[in-house]
Design a protein around this motif. Structure first.
Motif, PDB file in Angstrom:
ATOM      1  N   ALA A 426     -16.153   3.499 -13.302  1.00 15.36           N
ATOM      2  CA  ALA A 426     -15.613   4.790 -12.867  1.00 15.36           C
ATOM      3  C   ALA A 426     -14.730   4.645 -11.630  1.00 15.36           C
ATOM      4  O   ALA A 426     -13.653   5.250 -11.542  1.00 15.36           O
ATOM      5  CB  ALA A 426     -16.754   5.761 -12.586  1.00 15.36           C
ATOM      6  N   LYS A 427     -15.168   3.839 -10.653  1.00  9.67           N
ATOM      7  CA  LYS A 427     -14.459   3.760  -9.375  1.00  9.67           C
ATOM      8  C   LYS A 427     -13.292   2.778  -9.399  1.00  9.67           C
ATOM      9  O   LYS A 427     -12.516   2.707  -8.443  1.00  9.67           O
ATOM     10  CB  LYS A 427     -15.431   3.378  -8.254  1.00  9.67           C
ATOM     11  N   TYR A 431     -10.957   5.206  -8.586  1.00  9.18           N
ATOM     12  CA  TYR A 431     -11.604   6.197  -9.455  1.00  9.18           C
ATOM     13  C   TYR A 431     -10.688   6.669 -10.594  1.00  9.18           C
ATOM     14  O   TYR A 431     -10.600   7.839 -10.916  1.00  9.18           O
ATOM     15  CB  TYR A 431     -12.105   7.398  -8.651  1.00  9.18           C
ATOM     16  N   LEU A 434     -13.081   8.279 -13.513  1.00  7.57           N
ATOM     17  CA  LEU A 434     -14.154   9.172 -13.095  1.00  7.57           C
ATOM     18  C   LEU A 434     -14.807   9.881 -14.281  1.00  7.57           C
ATOM     19  O   LEU A 434     -16.004  10.192 -14.251  1.00  7.57           O
ATOM     20  CB  LEU A 434     -13.623  10.208 -12.105  1.00  7.57           C
ATOM     21  N   ARG A 458     -18.266  15.015  -9.717  1.00  5.45           N
ATOM     22  CA  ARG A 458     -16.858  14.863  -9.358  1.00  5.45           C
ATOM     23  C   ARG A 458     -16.676  14.583  -7.867  1.00  5.45           C
ATOM     24  O   ARG A 458     -15.606  14.137  -7.439  1.00  5.45           O
ATOM     25  CB  ARG A 458     -16.071  16.112  -9.759  1.00  5.45           C
ATOM     26  N   THR A 460     -17.337  12.132  -5.108  1.00  2.00           N
ATOM     27  CA  THR A 460     -17.684  10.707  -5.115  1.00  2.00           C
ATOM     28  C   THR A 460     -18.817  10.366  -4.150  1.00  2.00           C
ATOM     29  O   THR A 460     -19.488   9.354  -4.314  1.00  2.00           O
ATOM     30  CB  THR A 460     -16.451   9.841  -4.806  1.00  2.00           C
ATOM     31  N   HIS A 463     -22.303   9.820  -5.720  1.00  2.00           N
ATOM     32  CA  HIS A 463     -22.594   8.623  -6.493  1.00  2.00           C
ATOM     33  C   HIS A 463     -23.545   7.675  -5.766  1.00  2.00           C
ATOM     34  O   HIS A 463     -23.951   6.654  -6.325  1.00  2.00           O
ATOM     35  CB  HIS A 463     -21.295   7.887  -6.833  1.00  2.00           C
TER      36      HIS A 463
END
Length: 486
Positions: A426-427, A431, A434, A458, A460, A463
């Motif tokens: 994802a990152k 990102y 995402l 959404r 960050t 996370h």
């Protein structure tokens, strides 16, 4: 006689958690055998090193590795015996009181490493029989294990206290503000590079699986850790270099089909594992196997998305890693054995993991054909079926990378890696993916809270886990992850 008693006491107490301590980060030992009077000989240092490994296999560390790597992901589900804390995690409603954020077992093991690193020079100075090789090995192993534990912490919490000095008594305790993820990762990299030059290639001469080589840190284990760190940092050229060092040794090889023998410490696949051989414990039993287990395989998702049915082609074919092999139709995760005591070994790095790290790096470096060759080699050995195959162009970097992540889900299921894999994907590239995490929460959160979960993921900052509330009370210098202050 007194020294013998002290050494035996250390070995007996080394696996005892330091959770009862109310001091900062629960880092103070509860006995007085780690003071300077103890660290006089190479035997003392060896006892301290064995104590480090005992702190890994006492159960608390493994539980943290498993829960941090699986609970927020999609391959492990909850049973009716799961706690409210567990359900809050699945619904992306994690509070600073959630015990998932308990890092005490990890920091306790880190303190064991720090004490050895601090005190071993005393023994080296006073014991003329303590060779440079033995000294370097002990320091290198402690550095590597500390780095490995910090790598889990920084991926789980991001900004964390970076403790590099051991605590043996109250007067040693000093508040330590959190270091940024970048600072922690820089320290990890430096320590692993140092350890790589200190530990031996192997401890016991053997061409096949050897419990000592697999259960202790050797140079390939350090190299695997370093490759993993570089993958997280998106430094793919360095991943390629480090994985080549392991694959070119020809010391490790795929077992073929995946069976529980891989996880009970019996094959040449294992590079590094937390060993339970000879112990009367299965730390995972209560979590995934007992009648009132809180966690189970997410069978519906696994059988539809990870190990899809091959019935349209040949109903007799199935991936050796799927249902009936490492998890059962009713959801029990048998990858960790079927009973207690059961002498499974918790796998940290296997050769298949290295192959997939390298495949990901090669794809990112524009060497798609080589990446696909590695994936296909692994899939052939595991008897992966056509239903989970991906027809991708060797020049399509994104498709190959996603193929690697799909294969990691199949190969490393339940091994404490899934959440970190999804977060890494994802990152990537600031990102750029995402939606990987957005898709995740739509599958794992209850329908009535899905929109809230999507909104949270959404952000960050969400996370990473919160600092546990009790730790904030104990040390006012700690700062909470801003997401959990809203």
């Amino acid at each position: 006689m007194m020294r013998k008693i002290i050494i035996m006491s250390l070995l007996a107490l080394s696996s005892v958690s330091l959770n009862s301590c109310n001091k900062w980060l629960d880092l103070q030992p509860q006995d007085g055998i780690t003071n300077d009077e103890f660290w006089k000989t190479k035997e003392d240092v060896h006892a301290g090193l064995i104590g480090i490994y005992s702190s890994l296999n006492g159960g608390g560390v493994e539980r943290s590795l498993f829960l941090w790597g699986e609970l927020r992901a999609d391959l492990v589900g909850l049973t009716s015996y799961a706690s409210d804390d567990n359900r809050y995690v699945k619904n992306y409603n994690i509070l600073s009181t959630n015990m998932l954020s308990d890092w005490s077992a990890i920091y306790s093991a880190i303190n064991d490493c720090n004490l050895l690193i601090d005190k071993a020079p005393l023994a080296k100075a006073s014991d003329p029989t303590f060779t440079d090789a033995a000294y370097n090995d002990a320091i290198g192993e402690a550095l590597a294990i500390r780095s490995f534990l910090y790598f889990y912490l920084v991926r789980t919490f991001r900004d964390i206290p970076l403790k590099l000095k051991g605590i043996a008594k109250d007067t040693d305790i000093v508040p330590t503000t959190q270091s940024s993820a970048e600072e922690v990762l820089k320290q990890i990299e430096a320590d692993l590079i140092k350890a790589q030059g200190m530990v031996p290639e192997y401890l016991v001469e053997s061409v096949d699986y050897n419990a000592t080589n697999a259960g202790r840190v050797t140079r390939p284990a350090v190299t695997a850790m370093l490759a993993d760190v570089y993958l997280w940092l998106e430094q793919y050229d360095k991943v390629e270099v480090e994985t080549a060092k392991i694959l070119n040794t020809n010391r490790y090889r795929l077992n073929g089909v995946a069976t529980v023998s891989i996880f009970d410490g019996g094959t040449a696949e294992t590079i590094f594992e937390i060993s339970h051989k000879g112990s009367q414990v299965n730390p995972m039993f209560d979590l995934v196997l007992a009648d009132k287990k809180p966690f189970m395989a997410n069978v519906d998702l696994l059988n539809s998305e990870i190990f899809p049915s091959n019935a349209d082609v040949d109903a007799d074919l199935s991936d050796s890693r799927g249902e009936g092999s490492l998890y059962l139709p009713a959801g029990s995760i048998v990858k960790y054995g079927l009973e207690t005591p059961n002498y499974f070994n918790f796998q940290i790095y296997r050769i298949s993991d290295i192959m997939l790290m390298r495949a990901e790096a090669l794809a990112e470096l524009g060497r798609g054909a080589e990446a696909l060759q590695l994936i296909n080699e692994l899939r052939t050995k595991r008897k992966a079926i056509a239903a989970s195959d991906a027809l991708v162009d060797e020049n399509d970097t994104e498709s190959i990378v996603f193929y690697v992540f799909d294969e990691r889900a199949r190969e490393l299921t339940f091994e404490g890696k899934r959440w970190f894999d999804l977060l890494r994907l994802a990152k990537k590239d600031s990102y750029s993916n995402l939606n990987v995490l957005v898709d995740l929460v739509t599958k794992t959160a209850d329908s009535n809270v899905q929109q809230s979960a999507i909104s949270k993921v959404r952000d960050t900052d969400s996370h990473y886990l919160p600092i546990l509330e009790t730790e904030l009370f104990k040390d006012q210098s700690l700062k909470q992850n801003p997401f959990y202050l809203k």
